[in-house]
Design a protein around this motif. Sequence first.
Motif, PDB file in Angstrom:
ATOM      1  N   ARG A   1     -77.820  39.729  -5.187  1.00 10.71           N
ATOM      2  CA  ARG A   1     -77.081  38.685  -5.906  1.00 10.71           C
ATOM      3  C   ARG A   1     -77.741  37.320  -5.703  1.00 10.71           C
ATOM      4  O   ARG A   1     -77.889  36.541  -6.644  1.00 10.71           O
ATOM      5  N   GLU A   2     -78.154  37.042  -4.460  1.00 16.83           N
ATOM      6  CA  GLU A   2     -78.786  35.756  -4.163  1.00 16.83           C
ATOM      7  C   GLU A   2     -80.079  35.588  -4.953  1.00 16.83           C
ATOM      8  O   GLU A   2     -80.380  34.486  -5.446  1.00 16.83           O
ATOM      9  N   GLU A   3     -80.866  36.661  -5.078  1.00 16.91           N
ATOM     10  CA  GLU A   3     -82.120  36.577  -5.827  1.00 16.91           C
ATOM     11  C   GLU A   3     -81.856  36.297  -7.317  1.00 16.91           C
ATOM     12  O   GLU A   3     -82.550  35.471  -7.931  1.00 16.91           O
ATOM     13  N   VAL A   4     -80.876  36.982  -7.891  1.00 12.17           N
ATOM     14  CA  VAL A   4     -80.557  36.775  -9.311  1.00 12.17           C
ATOM     15  C   VAL A   4     -80.071  35.340  -9.538  1.00 12.17           C
ATOM     16  O   VAL A   4     -80.501  34.670 -10.483  1.00 12.17           O
ATOM     17  N   ILE A   5     -79.212  34.867  -8.665  1.00  8.91           N
ATOM     18  CA  ILE A   5     -78.675  33.502  -8.838  1.00  8.91           C
ATOM     19  C   ILE A   5     -79.767  32.460  -8.627  1.00  8.91           C
ATOM     20  O   ILE A   5     -79.864  31.478  -9.373  1.00  8.91           O
ATOM     21  N   GLU A   6     -80.612  32.681  -7.628  1.00  7.55           N
ATOM     22  CA  GLU A   6     -81.686  31.705  -7.362  1.00  7.55           C
ATOM     23  C   GLU A   6     -82.650  31.589  -8.533  1.00  7.55           C
ATOM     24  O   GLU A   6     -83.093  30.488  -8.877  1.00  7.55           O
ATOM     25  N   LEU A   7     -82.970  32.696  -9.180  1.00 11.12           N
ATOM     26  CA  LEU A   7     -83.935  32.680 -10.275  1.00 11.12           C
ATOM     27  C   LEU A   7     -83.334  32.149 -11.567  1.00 11.12           C
ATOM     28  O   LEU A   7     -84.016  31.442 -12.327  1.00 11.12           O
ATOM     29  N   HIS A   8     -82.036  32.416 -11.831  1.00  9.47           N
ATOM     30  CA  HIS A   8     -81.463  32.135 -13.145  1.00  9.47           C
ATOM     31  C   HIS A   8     -80.480  30.969 -13.150  1.00  9.47           C
ATOM     32  O   HIS A   8     -79.795  30.752 -14.154  1.00  9.47           O
ATOM     33  N   THR A   9     -80.416  30.208 -12.059  1.00 11.02           N
ATOM     34  CA  THR A   9     -79.515  29.048 -12.013  1.00 11.02           C
ATOM     35  C   THR A   9     -80.065  27.919 -12.873  1.00 11.02           C
ATOM     36  O   THR A   9     -81.257  27.606 -12.821  1.00 11.02           O
ATOM     37  N   ALA A  10     -79.175  27.304 -13.662  1.00 13.31           N
ATOM     38  CA  ALA A  10     -79.578  26.163 -14.497  1.00 13.31           C
ATOM     39  C   ALA A  10     -79.600  24.901 -13.647  1.00 13.31           C
ATOM     40  O   ALA A  10     -78.689  24.650 -12.862  1.00 13.31           O
ATOM     41  N   SER A  11     -80.651  24.112 -13.809  1.00 21.04           N
ATOM     42  CA  SER A  11     -80.788  22.872 -13.055  1.00 21.04           C
ATOM     43  C   SER A  11     -80.794  21.678 -14.010  1.00 21.04           C
ATOM     44  O   SER A  11     -81.439  21.732 -15.064  1.00 21.04           O
ATOM     45  N   PRO A  12     -80.117  20.599 -13.650  1.00 21.90           N
ATOM     46  CA  PRO A  12     -80.136  19.403 -14.509  1.00 21.90           C
ATOM     47  C   PRO A  12     -81.390  18.553 -14.341  1.00 21.90           C
ATOM     48  O   PRO A  12     -81.567  17.559 -15.039  1.00 21.90           O
ATOM     49  N   PHE A  13     -82.266  18.958 -13.400  1.00 21.93           N
ATOM     50  CA  PHE A  13     -83.474  18.172 -13.123  1.00 21.93           C
ATOM     51  C   PHE A  13     -84.646  18.735 -13.926  1.00 21.93           C
ATOM     52  O   PHE A  13     -84.966  19.927 -13.830  1.00 21.93           O
ATOM     53  N   ALA A  14     -85.287  17.880 -14.697  1.00 23.70           N
ATOM     54  CA  ALA A  14     -86.385  18.307 -15.570  1.00 23.70           C
ATOM     55  C   ALA A  14     -87.733  17.930 -14.965  1.00 23.70           C
ATOM     56  O   ALA A  14     -87.837  16.951 -14.218  1.00 23.70           O
ATOM     57  N   PRO A  15     -88.791  18.668 -15.306  1.00 23.06           N
ATOM     58  CA  PRO A  15     -90.127  18.335 -14.798  1.00 23.06           C
ATOM     59  C   PRO A  15     -90.763  17.227 -15.627  1.00 23.06           C
ATOM     60  O   PRO A  15     -90.324  16.916 -16.735  1.00 23.06           O
ATOM     61  N   CYS A  16     -91.792  16.627 -15.101  1.00 22.91           N
ATOM     62  CA  CYS A  16     -92.589  15.682 -15.885  1.00 22.91           C
ATOM     63  C   CYS A  16     -93.339  16.459 -16.959  1.00 22.91           C
ATOM     64  O   CYS A  16     -93.863  17.553 -16.715  1.00 22.91           O
ATOM     65  N   ALA A  17     -93.371  15.918 -18.172  1.00 19.39           N
ATOM     66  CA  ALA A  17     -93.970  16.641 -19.297  1.00 19.39           C
ATOM     67  C   ALA A  17     -95.491  16.692 -19.235  1.00 19.39           C
ATOM     68  O   ALA A  17     -96.116  17.460 -19.982  1.00 19.39           O
ATOM     69  N   ASN A  18     -96.110  15.886 -18.381  1.00 19.22           N
ATOM     70  CA  ASN A  18     -97.561  15.915 -18.237  1.00 19.22           C
ATOM     71  C   ASN A  18     -97.982  17.261 -17.642  1.00 19.22           C
ATOM     72  O   ASN A  18     -97.501  17.663 -16.577  1.00 19.22           O
ATOM     73  N   LEU A  19     -98.872  17.956 -18.334  1.00 21.86           N
ATOM     74  CA  LEU A  19     -99.278  19.296 -17.905  1.00 21.86           C
ATOM     75  C   LEU A  19     -99.967  19.295 -16.546  1.00 21.86           C
ATOM     76  O   LEU A  19     -99.988  20.316 -15.857  1.00 21.86           O
ATOM     77  N   ASN A  20    -100.536  18.152 -16.170  1.00 28.05           N
ATOM     78  CA  ASN A  20    -101.259  18.077 -14.898  1.00 28.05           C
ATOM     79  C   ASN A  20    -100.418  17.490 -13.768  1.00 28.05           C
ATOM     80  O   ASN A  20    -100.942  17.233 -12.683  1.00 28.05           O
ATOM     81  N   CYS A  21     -99.134  17.280 -14.003  1.00 28.56           N
ATOM     82  CA  CYS A  21     -98.251  16.683 -12.995  1.00 28.56           C
ATOM     83  C   CYS A  21     -97.234  17.727 -12.543  1.00 28.56           C
ATOM     84  O   CYS A  21     -96.713  18.507 -13.349  1.00 28.56           O
ATOM     85  N   THR A  22     -96.936  17.736 -11.263  1.00 21.20           N
ATOM     86  CA  THR A  22     -96.010  18.725 -10.714  1.00 21.20           C
ATOM     87  C   THR A  22     -94.663  18.101 -10.295  1.00 21.20           C
ATOM     88  O   THR A  22     -93.823  18.794  -9.724  1.00 21.20           O
ATOM     89  N   LYS A  23     -94.460  16.837 -10.593  1.00 17.23           N
ATOM     90  CA  LYS A  23     -93.225  16.173 -10.159  1.00 17.23           C
ATOM     91  C   LYS A  23     -92.024  16.670 -10.953  1.00 17.23           C
ATOM     92  O   LYS A  23     -92.126  16.980 -12.130  1.00 17.23           O
ATOM     93  N   VAL A  24     -90.879  16.712 -10.271  1.00 17.86           N
ATOM     94  CA  VAL A  24     -89.600  17.085 -10.886  1.00 17.86           C
ATOM     95  C   VAL A  24     -88.581  16.012 -10.523  1.00 17.86           C
ATOM     96  O   VAL A  24     -88.635  15.412  -9.437  1.00 17.86           O
ATOM     97  N   GLU A  25     -87.659  15.757 -11.429  1.00 19.67           N
ATOM     98  CA  GLU A  25     -86.652  14.723 -11.194  1.00 19.67           C
ATOM     99  C   GLU A  25     -85.820  15.031  -9.947  1.00 19.67           C
ATOM    100  O   GLU A  25     -85.526  16.190  -9.648  1.00 19.67           O
TER     101      GLU A  25
END
Length: 594
Positions: free
Chosen positions: A532-556
Amino acid sequence: RILLSNLRLSTSASTTSSWAHFIFLPIIEMGKKSRRRANNKNKRLEELLRSTVASHTSESSFVHPFENEPLPTSGWAKEQRDAERELRHDRDRPDVVFRAAKAARAMRQFDRLLQIIDKAESRGVTIDDADDRALMQKWREECLSHKNQRTRANEPRVQSLFSAAVKDEISLDTAAFDDIEFSNLSALQYAAYNGDVQLLERLVGLGVALDYCADDVDTSSNSMLLKKPPGSTALLMAVLGALLCRRNVEDEETKWREVYEGEVECAIQLVRLGANVDVQFNLPSDGDANSEFYKVIKIMKWVGKSVRELAPETGSELLVQTIESFSSANDKIQLVNCRCGSRLPWKKCHSGKLSTNQHYKMATGSQQGSKKINWKYSPTARCPCMNTQKIYYKCCWDEPLKEYFQDDEVARFDVLRKVPRHLETMLQQYHENRRQNRIRDLELHEILPSMCAYIRKHGLGDVSNAHPKSKIGTWDPNVYAGIMEIMGDDDFFQWKDVHWNIPKPELLKRVAEWNEALEGYCDNEGLDGSEREEVIELHTASPFAPCANLNCTKVETKVKEFSRCSICFHVAYCSRACSKEDYPFHKKRCLFAR
């Protein structure tokens, strides 16, 4: 003979209104007298009732105090928001205090202005420049003068009414109020007829429609009151109040001058807000039309006249000039005031920073073939999305693909939905296929099963193709489809982790609904423990979006922390450098790129 009855309509403090109109009512005994003689007497009575009193309301009440200074780049509303943000971080700097006070004065927020001045004085902040100190003292006097104006806007009962309207418990457009003469006035009509300028501007700021007649509202139990003129708007009621009260000023200047000037100011402000000046004065169709009150209206020959035609008789040259200045559609687009109460044109106020959106929308009028202008919904009213308690300006104001306008005639939203350019071709092809019967319309209960079956068969490639940064492609299609089925036919949606274009209130609502459905899916499948923990960890919706730059790894780390593309609003970047680096890739996908 003609008997002049000096009828004074009075009220106690417990009734709904504190002011009344004081008029001469004619009682005409026709008997065997000729109609000609009666008409002559009516003419003499008309001359007696007419007044030569002129309004003292001047243009200075509507001229912006910083008219001759450079306009802030994005308008005064954005300037005030930036100044308040700076003041929260540095409250003891004199230049910061003065900037916030100046912005509050520009927006006519006198309560906030007085609060800024008092707090600065209590902390010992001293303005360095002598001219600025003099201005601060002048603003304090203006605040106190504004506080002492006659108004019911600050009464506890009225404040509770505003709170109920913000919570969507009542509608200020359809709520009915009894005045001393009339029953079932709308809140805006009540304020205009009694010359309560502050109450009127507060109601407009809360999103009340200007030209809504509310004739179908009948909640009064007082049969002694007259019916209001059918088809009357707040502007017409303000003009009617000024016409009747003008004669009273001639007899009792001290008692009636403030009420009269308030009614004239209400009328001028409604015209400046874009109210319809062509609405006509009509009589009720029942027995009220023969009442003593409406007999005066007939003798004065006001029946059938529009606001434009009645304006010269109010004694206000400024009202006549204002109506002429706002006569054409182009004049209105340039000059009509924002509905926040600042008395500034839209482009100098809340609409100053809008890039792709406009503050108006052309619409079809009530008469066949006619056009009218629907203005943007009040920025200080509760956001129409209803997902938060925030005002429109602090919630969905900048969203480029969905805008809310006010249809003042029918008191409802006129929603403008813009279709992104990359979807226009798809929609055109869809409608073409429908015309050629290549596809059939799915019933509502068929859509969800069809989508879930497609996802289970073909995977989540179509969902993850929204942007290369999307990680949805790594999710289990069976779990994804199962979560959608838990949400049901009416509430399901497809979750996307690159949600830069979704407004914050809607995003938070979707995150909560998706994660709740995810828990329900795990319960239905009987998942527990580490599985259950694995399913929830993988499929949980997050309100934090990544930076749209393909070469950037930052997330809000905060919701909606990154800045969106100012052209399409569909991607967001953590910095200007990332935006510049990603531009060669993004310009091919930008929704509004030409």
